[in-house]
Design a protein around this motif. Structure first.
Motif, PDB file in Angstrom:
ATOM      1  N   VAL A  47       0.860  -1.178   0.000  1.00  0.00           N
ATOM      2  CA  VAL A  47       0.000   0.000   0.000  1.00  0.00           C
ATOM      3  C   VAL A  47       0.900   1.232   0.000  1.00  0.00           C
ATOM      4  O   VAL A  47       1.769   1.375   0.863  1.00  0.00           O
ATOM      5  N   ARG A  48       0.711   2.114  -0.972  1.00  0.00           N
ATOM      6  CA  ARG A  48       1.505   3.348  -1.053  1.00  0.00           C
ATOM      7  C   ARG A  48       0.788   4.479  -0.329  1.00  0.00           C
ATOM      8  O   ARG A  48      -0.399   4.689  -0.531  1.00  0.00           O
ATOM      9  N   ARG A  49       1.560   5.232   0.479  1.00  0.00           N
ATOM     10  CA  ARG A  49       0.994   6.368   1.200  1.00  0.00           C
ATOM     11  C   ARG A  49       1.845   7.615   0.990  1.00  0.00           C
ATOM     12  O   ARG A  49       2.804   7.867   1.713  1.00  0.00           O
ATOM     13  N   PRO A  50       1.521   8.403  -0.044  1.00  0.00           N
ATOM     14  CA  PRO A  50       2.198   9.691  -0.212  1.00  0.00           C
ATOM     15  C   PRO A  50       1.536  10.716   0.710  1.00  0.00           C
ATOM     16  O   PRO A  50       0.323  10.908   0.665  1.00  0.00           O
ATOM     17  N   VAL A  51       2.339  11.351   1.568  1.00  0.00           N
ATOM     18  CA  VAL A  51       1.786  12.236   2.590  1.00  0.00           C
ATOM     19  C   VAL A  51       2.481  13.584   2.553  1.00  0.00           C
ATOM     20  O   VAL A  51       3.690  13.674   2.326  1.00  0.00           O
ATOM     21  N   VAL A  52       1.723  14.642   2.801  1.00  0.00           N
ATOM     22  CA  VAL A  52       2.286  15.974   2.974  1.00  0.00           C
ATOM     23  C   VAL A  52       2.156  16.328   4.453  1.00  0.00           C
ATOM     24  O   VAL A  52       1.060  16.294   5.012  1.00  0.00           O
ATOM     25  N   GLY A  53       3.273  16.634   5.112  1.00  0.00           N
ATOM     26  CA  GLY A  53       3.204  16.949   6.527  1.00  0.00           C
ATOM     27  C   GLY A  53       4.570  16.928   7.185  1.00  0.00           C
ATOM     28  O   GLY A  53       5.602  17.006   6.509  1.00  0.00           O
ATOM     29  N   ARG A  54       4.583  16.805   8.492  1.00  0.00           N
ATOM     30  CA  ARG A  54       5.819  16.760   9.261  1.00  0.00           C
ATOM     31  C   ARG A  54       6.240  15.308   9.447  1.00  0.00           C
ATOM     32  O   ARG A  54       5.436  14.450   9.800  1.00  0.00           O
ATOM     33  N   VAL A  55       7.503  15.051   9.252  1.00  0.00           N
ATOM     34  CA  VAL A  55       7.994  13.681   9.229  1.00  0.00           C
ATOM     35  C   VAL A  55       7.765  12.966  10.550  1.00  0.00           C
ATOM     36  O   VAL A  55       7.172  11.887  10.605  1.00  0.00           O
ATOM     37  N   ARG A  56       8.236  13.541  11.639  1.00  0.00           N
ATOM     38  CA  ARG A  56       8.206  12.819  12.912  1.00  0.00           C
ATOM     39  C   ARG A  56       6.776  12.530  13.350  1.00  0.00           C
ATOM     40  O   ARG A  56       6.464  11.428  13.807  1.00  0.00           O
ATOM     41  N   HIS A  57       5.896  13.534  13.205  1.00  0.00           N
ATOM     42  CA  HIS A  57       4.516  13.345  13.624  1.00  0.00           C
ATOM     43  C   HIS A  57       3.826  12.290  12.765  1.00  0.00           C
ATOM     44  O   HIS A  57       3.073  11.453  13.273  1.00  0.00           O
ATOM     45  N   THR A  58       4.084  12.333  11.479  1.00  0.00           N
ATOM     46  CA  THR A  58       3.458  11.378  10.569  1.00  0.00           C
ATOM     47  C   THR A  58       3.902   9.954  10.876  1.00  0.00           C
ATOM     48  O   THR A  58       3.091   9.023  10.924  1.00  0.00           O
ATOM     49  N   LEU A  59       5.209   9.757  11.101  1.00  0.00           N
ATOM     50  CA  LEU A  59       5.725   8.416  11.390  1.00  0.00           C
ATOM     51  C   LEU A  59       5.173   7.881  12.705  1.00  0.00           C
ATOM     52  O   LEU A  59       4.771   6.717  12.802  1.00  0.00           O
ATOM     53  N   ILE A  60       5.169   8.717  13.724  1.00  0.00           N
ATOM     54  CA  ILE A  60       4.688   8.277  15.034  1.00  0.00           C
ATOM     55  C   ILE A  60       3.207   7.912  14.966  1.00  0.00           C
ATOM     56  O   ILE A  60       2.773   6.888  15.503  1.00  0.00           O
ATOM     57  N   ASP A  61       2.424   8.746  14.302  1.00  0.00           N
ATOM     58  CA  ASP A  61       0.994   8.456  14.177  1.00  0.00           C
ATOM     59  C   ASP A  61       0.763   7.164  13.394  1.00  0.00           C
ATOM     60  O   ASP A  61      -0.060   6.328  13.778  1.00  0.00           O
ATOM     61  N   ALA A  62       1.492   6.995  12.300  1.00  0.00           N
ATOM     62  CA  ALA A  62       1.309   5.809  11.463  1.00  0.00           C
ATOM     63  C   ALA A  62       1.756   4.542  12.172  1.00  0.00           C
ATOM     64  O   ALA A  62       1.234   3.453  11.909  1.00  0.00           O
ATOM     65  N   SER A  63       2.714   4.654  13.080  1.00  0.00           N
ATOM     66  CA  SER A  63       3.222   3.475  13.780  1.00  0.00           C
ATOM     67  C   SER A  63       2.193   2.854  14.720  1.00  0.00           C
ATOM     68  O   SER A  63       2.340   1.713  15.155  1.00  0.00           O
ATOM     69  N   ALA A  64       1.130   3.592  15.033  1.00  0.00           N
ATOM     70  CA  ALA A  64       0.115   3.094  15.957  1.00  0.00           C
ATOM     71  C   ALA A  64      -0.562   1.839  15.439  1.00  0.00           C
ATOM     72  O   ALA A  64      -1.027   1.000  16.220  1.00  0.00           O
ATOM     73  N   ASP A  65      -0.643   1.690  14.129  1.00  0.00           N
ATOM     74  CA  ASP A  65      -1.339   0.546  13.539  1.00  0.00           C
ATOM     75  C   ASP A  65      -0.388  -0.479  12.946  1.00  0.00           C
ATOM     76  O   ASP A  65      -0.821  -1.426  12.293  1.00  0.00           O
ATOM     77  N   ALA A  66       0.925  -0.307  13.145  1.00  0.00           N
ATOM     78  CA  ALA A  66       1.911  -1.174  12.496  1.00  0.00           C
ATOM     79  C   ALA A  66       2.483  -2.199  13.465  1.00  0.00           C
ATOM     80  O   ALA A  66       2.457  -2.016  14.686  1.00  0.00           O
ATOM     81  N   GLN A  67       2.997  -3.294  12.910  1.00  0.00           N
ATOM     82  CA  GLN A  67       3.707  -4.263  13.745  1.00  0.00           C
ATOM     83  C   GLN A  67       5.204  -4.005  13.733  1.00  0.00           C
ATOM     84  O   GLN A  67       5.931  -4.507  14.588  1.00  0.00           O
ATOM     85  N   LEU A  68       5.664  -3.195  12.792  1.00  0.00           N
ATOM     86  CA  LEU A  68       7.090  -2.852  12.704  1.00  0.00           C
ATOM     87  C   LEU A  68       7.254  -1.607  11.843  1.00  0.00           C
ATOM     88  O   LEU A  68       6.596  -1.471  10.809  1.00  0.00           O
ATOM     89  N   LEU A  69       8.109  -0.697  12.277  1.00  0.00           N
ATOM     90  CA  LEU A  69       8.476   0.478  11.492  1.00  0.00           C
ATOM     91  C   LEU A  69       9.908   0.311  11.021  1.00  0.00           C
ATOM     92  O   LEU A  69      10.811   0.074  11.830  1.00  0.00           O
TER      93      LEU A  69
END
Length: 306
Positions: free
Chosen positions: A233-255
């Motif tokens: 699944v591709r996710r092109p995002v516009v925003g701040r890197v750290r906030h985006t990664l931390i938020d996205a990690s909530a649903d992941a099993q590994l970053l």
């Protein structure tokens, strides 16, 4: 022959969680698990009665045997079929793990520890291990979602190739989907050549997302064909890197992140973004260093800006 998976052990709850994760990683790879405990003269958790640099000292051998035996029990509870070895080494833990990484397929550590391990992945030491480790480093933290995807932070440089390769392999081994994420920050030098983020500039978010999509296509080219079992699944995002990664990690099993790069991920694990990810990511984090850089060349980068 597959290189072993190394787990840093100090007896803390965090390191025991790391041992469990390392045991699983060794099992899916068909690799040996190597439990490594390192201590030096400053190890505050060693008992009195014998020189802390002498494993034969009074009480020291019993402590080490107990620590490693407990770790081995946790490992066998996860994967009883895995071949396990124990290694007690005198030395500064970061140096010991760096040396161990030279002959390992993966080094697994906890995000908190005891004594000399207590700051293992906090502050400048995170950059040290990411910059000098010779294999990927898995930091066990947060709560992994077993049904969640492997989350890949995609960079737009050749330095991210190893991270992409590792993420696809992990997704395949875990039977998981792969979410490939690229964050295009407003004012990124990749899409704007003027002053950094001037207040009078209006950014075309559609253009930025299209750019992020092209970065993803380039980074993933050929990988999906090599791993037809992995749904991407591709996710092109516009925003701040750290906030985006931390938020996205909530649903992941590994970053999965690269240790070097350009654009929105420049200096990802050597600057401010590294601290945010290692302190606040909501799932385990795998750090994959670019092999093309010598251990002494990795330096702190800009990170993303608040």
């Amino acid at each position: 022959m597959t290189k072993p998976v190394v787990a840093g052990v100090d007896g803390s709850p965090s390191s025991l969680h790391a041992v469990e994760a390392a045991s699983h990683e060794a099992a899916v790879r068909g690799a040996q698990l190597r439990l490594v405990h390192a201590f030096g003269r400053s190890s505050s958790h060693l008992p009195a009665g014998g020189p802390p640099w002498n494993p034969a000292g009074t009480g020291v051998r019993e402590l080490l045997d107990g620590t490693l035996a407990a770790a081995e029990r946790r490992a066998r509870g996860v994967a009883p079929e895995v071949d396990i070895t124990r290694d007690v080494t005198v030395g500064e833990p970061l140096t010991v793990l760096e040396i161990a990484s030279r002959s390992a397929s993966l080094v697994v550590v906890g995000s908190r520890g005891l004594g000399a391990f207590s700051s293992l992945l906090l502050g400048s030491t995170s950059g040290h291990l990411a910059a000098h480790g010779r294999c990927p480093v898995l930091v066990v933290r947060g709560r992994p979602r077993p049904a969640g995807p492997v989350l890949l932070a995609v960079d737009d440089s050749s330095a991210s190739e190893e991270a992409v390769r590792f993420a696809f392999t992990e997704a395949s081994l875990r039977g998981a989907d792969l979410t490939a994420l690229h964050v295009c920050r407003p004012g990124s030098p990749d899409v704007y050549d003027g002053p950094a983020d001037p207040p009078f500039v209006t950014y075309d978010e559609t253009h930025l997302r299209e750019h992020a999509g092209r970065v993803l296509d380039t980074a993933l080219a050929g990988r999906e064909e090599r791993h037809p079992d992995v749904t991407v699944v591709r996710r092109p995002v516009v925003g701040r890197v750290r906030h985006t990664l931390i938020d996205a990690s909530a649903d992941a099993q590994l970053l999965v992140v690269g240790a070097r790069g350009r654009g929105g991920f420049r200096g990802l694990l050597l600057g401010s973004v590294s601290q945010a990810v290692l302190h606040h990511a909501q799932c385990p984090v795998a750090v994959v260093r670019h092999r093309g850089e010598g251990p002494g060349t990795a330096e702190g980068g800009e990170g993303d800006h608040p």
